[in-house]
Scaffold this motif. Structure first.
Motif, mmCIF file in Angstrom:
data_model
loop_
_atom_site.group_PDB
_atom_site.id
_atom_site.type_symbol
_atom_site.label_atom_id
_atom_site.label_comp_id
_atom_site.label_asym_id
_atom_site.label_seq_id
_atom_site.Cartn_x
_atom_site.Cartn_y
_atom_site.Cartn_z
ATOM 1 N N ASP A 142 0.830 -1.183 0.000
ATOM 2 C CA ASP A 142 0.000 0.000 0.000
ATOM 3 C C ASP A 142 0.874 1.245 0.000
ATOM 4 O O ASP A 142 1.995 1.211 0.492
ATOM 5 N N HIS A 166 0.379 5.840 0.117
ATOM 6 C CA HIS A 166 -0.449 7.041 0.022
ATOM 7 C C HIS A 166 0.434 8.227 -0.276
ATOM 8 O O HIS A 166 1.471 8.403 0.351
ATOM 9 N N HIS A 187 -4.339 7.060 -3.199
ATOM 10 C CA HIS A 187 -4.136 5.689 -2.719
ATOM 11 C C HIS A 187 -3.598 4.886 -3.895
ATOM 12 O O HIS A 187 -4.158 4.956 -4.981
HETATM 13 ZN ZN ZN Z 1 -5.640 3.885 0.996
#
Ligand code: ZN
Ligand code: ZN
Length: 649
Positions: free
Chosen positions: A389, A391, A517
C-alpha cells in the motif's frame, strides 16, 4: 392504425405501423437479416424479437456479431438448462439463472447435490430441448397470475413478493418450462448450438449464508464451435495452472481449517516468493522517493468513524473487540481493513509546508477483511491480506506528475518484470460526489494527461468513479489470455477533509492536500496466486524459491557437489543438493516436477574440470557443460536483470 418511426443504425428511418415487432422489421430489411436476427435493441434496451414496438425509437437488429446478443444467448441457455433439469428432476426449485462472463449458471433447490453423471445427463437433455426448438414466449402477467403460476416454487414466490407495485411482471415459456424473468431471450431454443456444462457447486440462496444451500450448475455457450473449443482449451490450461493445485505440489502455501478460511499459511518456498516481491516493491518505492512507514494491525475503532468507514462498511470489517486493560469499557478495537487513516495521521503529525510535498508513505501491511466465506478462493480471494500500500499527499497541481510516476512503477514492476499486458480504465465523476466541478475537471484531466504522456491507451468509465475522487483501474492479461484485476490509483478529496489535513501554501495560507491511494501488486496473496497461474509454477530465476539443484551422479561426487553448492550460495544463489540414494533419472524427474530453473549434474568429468552439466528448465534432455564460474556469472546476471525465463533475453 398509427405509425411510428424507427431509426436504423445507418441513420435511415423506417415508418412502420405501431406494434411492429423486431422480427417483422428484420424481415422488411431482408431475409438474410431475418434469419440471423436474435434480438433487437430498442432505445438503449435489448428486447425479444417478438415484442411489439409501440413508439418512435432508434433500433438495431442484433445478430451473432453483437456482444449483447451473446449475453442474450447465454441467458437463454440458462433457461434451457432449467428446462432440462425440470424434465429430469421435476421437483427442483428454481433460483436465479443469469449470464456471466463466458457463460451462465442456474441455481436449483434439489434434495441432493448433482453428480458428474447428472451433469452429463442434463447436458444431453439440453441437447434434446434445443432440437425440439421451442419458441421463447413472453407474457405480461398480473401479480396474482404470477403467484398462481409459481405456486409450487417458494423461491420464485419470494422474488415475486419483492417486485415493486408498479413493476411489469413478465414470464417466459419455452416448451414445458415457464420462468419468472425480465428477458430478453433468443427466438427459440434451437438457436443454442455450441454449449457445454462445466461443473456444479453449492451456492447459498441469494448469496446469504443464513439461507438454504442451492446447487448451482455452470455452463458456457458460444455462437461458433471454434470459440467454444478455444474457451474449453483455455479452461483446461487454466485447470493445469490452478494455483491451489500448484501451491500444494510446489509446497508454497496452505490454508488450514484450524486457522480459518481465507487465511494463508505461507510455507518456506511461498514465503521466499513473498519476501522477494516485497523487497522488489520496497526497493522501487525507495528509489522513487517514497518513505517506508509501519503501523499497527489493531486500532481503536474511533479511527474508522473519523474516516467514515464505520458504520458504512462495518460488514466488511471484523467485529469489534474489547479494549486493553485499564481502558474505558466503552472503548472498542478493530483489526484494520486498510492503512489509509493511519497514514493520514502520520501526515498530520507535523506542520507541513508546500515545500514538503509530495509526501509519499508506503507500507506492506497485514489487513483483515471479513469477506463472505462463499467468495473465498485460494489465494485469489482471502480474508488476511498483505497489501503493498502507499499514500501520496500532494497539491492538486502535483497530481499529474504523481500519477505519471505511479504508472512508471506499474510498468516496471508488473509489465516489464512479469510480462503481463496491461489494460487501463479511468473512472470519472459519479452523480453524487464530493467537491466542486472545478476540482473534478482538473483531476480528471490530469489523469488523462499522465496516461497520454506515457503513451498508454485507455478507456473511460464515465460516472464510474468513487464519490471522493476519480481513479485509474489497471487490469493485466496473463499468459493464457485471462484478465485479472490489478493495481488501482485512486484520488481522494474526502479523507484529507475528514482528518483535517493541511499544508501551508506559498501564500502562507492553509490548504488541503490531495491524497492518492495506490498499490502496485494489490495484495501479495492475489498477486502471488496470479503469478503461480501465469507462470504455471515455473517462476523466473530471480523469483524461484530454489534456483539451482545440484545433483551428484553418485556418492563419489557428493562431496564435490556440496563444494560447488557452497560456492553458488556464496554468490547469493538459492541452492539445494540432492545427493539422496536414488537413481539419477528419479532425482532429475523430481527436479522437473519442482520446476527448478537449473539442475547442475556433477559427474567425475565435471569434478575434474570444475564444471557442471547444466539442464535448463523447459529445454528437455539437453545438457550443456559449463565452467562453474561462468555459470555463476550467468545466473547472477539473470537475477540482477530479473530476466523472465531461465535463459532470459
Ligand atoms: Zn488507501
Ligand atoms: Zn430469462
Amino acid at each position: 392504425m398509427s405509425s411510428i418511426r424507427l431509426t436504423l443504425p445507418d441513420g435511415s428511418v423506417r415508418e412502420v405501423p405501431a406494434g411492429t415487432t423486431g422480427r417483422e422489421l428484420a424481415e422488411s430489411i431482408g431475409p438474410g437479416l431475418a434469419k440471423a436476427a436474435l434480438a433487437v435493441r430498442v432505445g438503449g434496451k435489448v428486447w425479444d424479437l417478438s415484442r411489439p414496438i409501440e413508439s418512435d425509437a432508434p433500433v438495431a437488429i442484433l445478430t451473432d456479431k453483437n456482444p449483447e446478443a451473446l449475453e442474450v444467448l447465454r441467458h437463454s441457455s440458462a433457461h434451457i438448462l432449467a428446462t432440462a433439469v425440470r424434465e429430469l428432476f421435476p421437483g427442483a426449485g428454481i433460483g436465479f439463472g443469469p449470464p456471466i462472463e463466458d457463460g451462465f449458471y442456474y441455481d436449483f433447490d434439489v434434495s441432493r447435490p448433482f453428480t458428474p453423471e447428472d451433469i452429463e445427463r442434463i447436458e444431453r437433455q439440453m441437447g434434446e430441448v434445443t432440437k425440439r426448438d421451442f419458441p421463447f414466449v413472453r407474457e405480461v402477467v398480473t401479480r396474482d397470475e404470477a403467484n398462481r403460476r409459481f405456486a409450487d416454487d417458494p423461491l420464485k414466490l419470494e422474488r415475486i413478493s419483492e417486485l415493486g407495485p408498479d413493476e411489469t411482471i413478465t414470464i417466459y415459456t419455452d416448451g414445458p418450462f415457464t420462468d419468472l424473468c425480465r428477458g430478453p431471450h433468443v427466438p427459440s431454443t434451437g438457436r443454442l448450438k455450441h454449449f457445454k456444462l462445466l461443473h456444479a457447486a453449492g451456492a447459498y440462496w441469494r448469496g446469504d449464508e443464513k439461507r438454504q444451500m442451492l446447487q448451482r450448475i455452470y455452463g458456457t455457450a458460444w455462437f461458433k464451435k471454434e470459440d467454444l473449443d478455444a474457451y474449453l482449451r483455455q479452461l483446461e490450461e487454466a485447470r493445469k495452472r490452478d494455483h491451489r493445485v500448484l501451491g500444494k505440489q510446489l509446497d508454497l502455501f496452505s490454508i488450514s481449517e484450524i486457522v480459518g478460511p481465507g487465511l494463508i499459511l505461507w510455507h518456506p518456498k511461498g514465503a521466499m516468493i513473498k519476501w522477494l516481491l516485497t523487497r522488489a516493491v520496497e526497493d522501487d518505492n525507495l528509489a522513487s522517493g517514497y518513505d517506508l512507514v509501519s503501523t499497527p494491525t489493531v486500532t481503536r475503532e474511533e479511527l474508522f468513524y473519523i474516516s467514515g468507514h464505520l458504520p458504512l462498511y462495518g460488514a466488511n470489517q471484523y467485529p469489534p473487540m474489547a479494549a486493553g486493560a485499564g481502558e474505558s469499557e466503552e472503548t472498542r478495537y478493530r483489526v484494520k481493513p486498510m492503512n489509509c487513516p493511519m497514514h493520514a495521521l502520520i501526515y498530520k503529525s507535523q506542520q507541513r509546508s508546500y515545500r514538503d510535498l509530495p509526501i509519499r508513505l508506503s507500507e506492506v501491511a497485514n489487513l483483515y477483511r471479513n469477506e463472505k466465506s462463499g467468495t473465498l478462493h485460494g489465494m485469489l480471494r482471502v480474508r488476511g491480506l498483505s497489501m503493498d500500500d502507499a499514500h501520496i499527499f500532494c497539491t492538486l497541481d502535483q497530481v499529474e506528475e504523481e500519477i505519471f510516476l505511479c504508472l512508471d512503477q506499474v510498468d516496471r514492476l508488473v509489465r516489464q518484470t512479469f510480462g503481463f499486458e496491461l489494460d487501463f480504465e479511468i473512472s470519472t465523476r459519479p452523480e453524487e460526489r464530493l467537491g466542486g466541478d472545478e476540482i473534478w475537471d482538473r483531476a480528471e484531466e490530469m489523469l488523462e494527461r499522465a496516461l497520454k504522456r506515457k503513451g498508454i491507451d485507455y478507456r473511460i468509465d464515465a460516472g464510474g468513479g468513487a464519490f471522493y475522487g476519480p481513479k485509474i483501474d489497471i487490469k493485466f492479461r496473463d499468459a493464457i489470455g485471462r484478465l485479472w484485476q490489478g493495481p488501482t490509483i485512486q484520488l481522494d478529496f474526502n479523507l484529507p477533509a475528514r482528518f483535517e489535513l493541511e499544508y501551508t501554501g506559498a501564500d502562507n495560507k492553509a490548504h488541503q492536500p490531495v491524497m492518492i491511494h495506490r498499490a502496485i501488486y494489490g495484495t501479495l496473496e492475489r498477486f502471488t496466486g496470479n503469478l503461480i497461474e501465469h507462470f504455471a509454477g515455473a517462476f523466473p530465476v530471480w523469483l524461484a524459491p530454489e534456483q539451482v539443484r545440484v545433483i551428484p551422479i553418485s556418492d563419489a561426487q557428493a562431496e564435490a557437489a556440496c563444494g560447488i553448492a557452497r560456492r553458488l550460495k556464496t554468490a547469493g544463489l538459492r541452492v539445494h543438493v540432492d545427493d539422496r540414494n536414488e537413481t539419477l533419472n528419479y532425482r532429475i524427474r523430481e527436479g522437473e516436477v519442482a520446476k527448478v530453473p537449473y539442475m547442475a549434474v556433477i559427474g567425475q568429468r565435471e569434478v575434474e574440470s570444475d564444471s557442471l552439466a547444466l539442464r535448463v528448465r523447459g529445454a528437455g534432455k539437453k545438457q550443456e557443460v559449463m565452467p562453474v564460474e561462468a555459470f555463476v556469472a550467468k545466473v547472477t546476471d539473470e537475477v540482477r536483470r530479473r530476466a523472465l525465463a531461465p535463459y532470459g533475453d
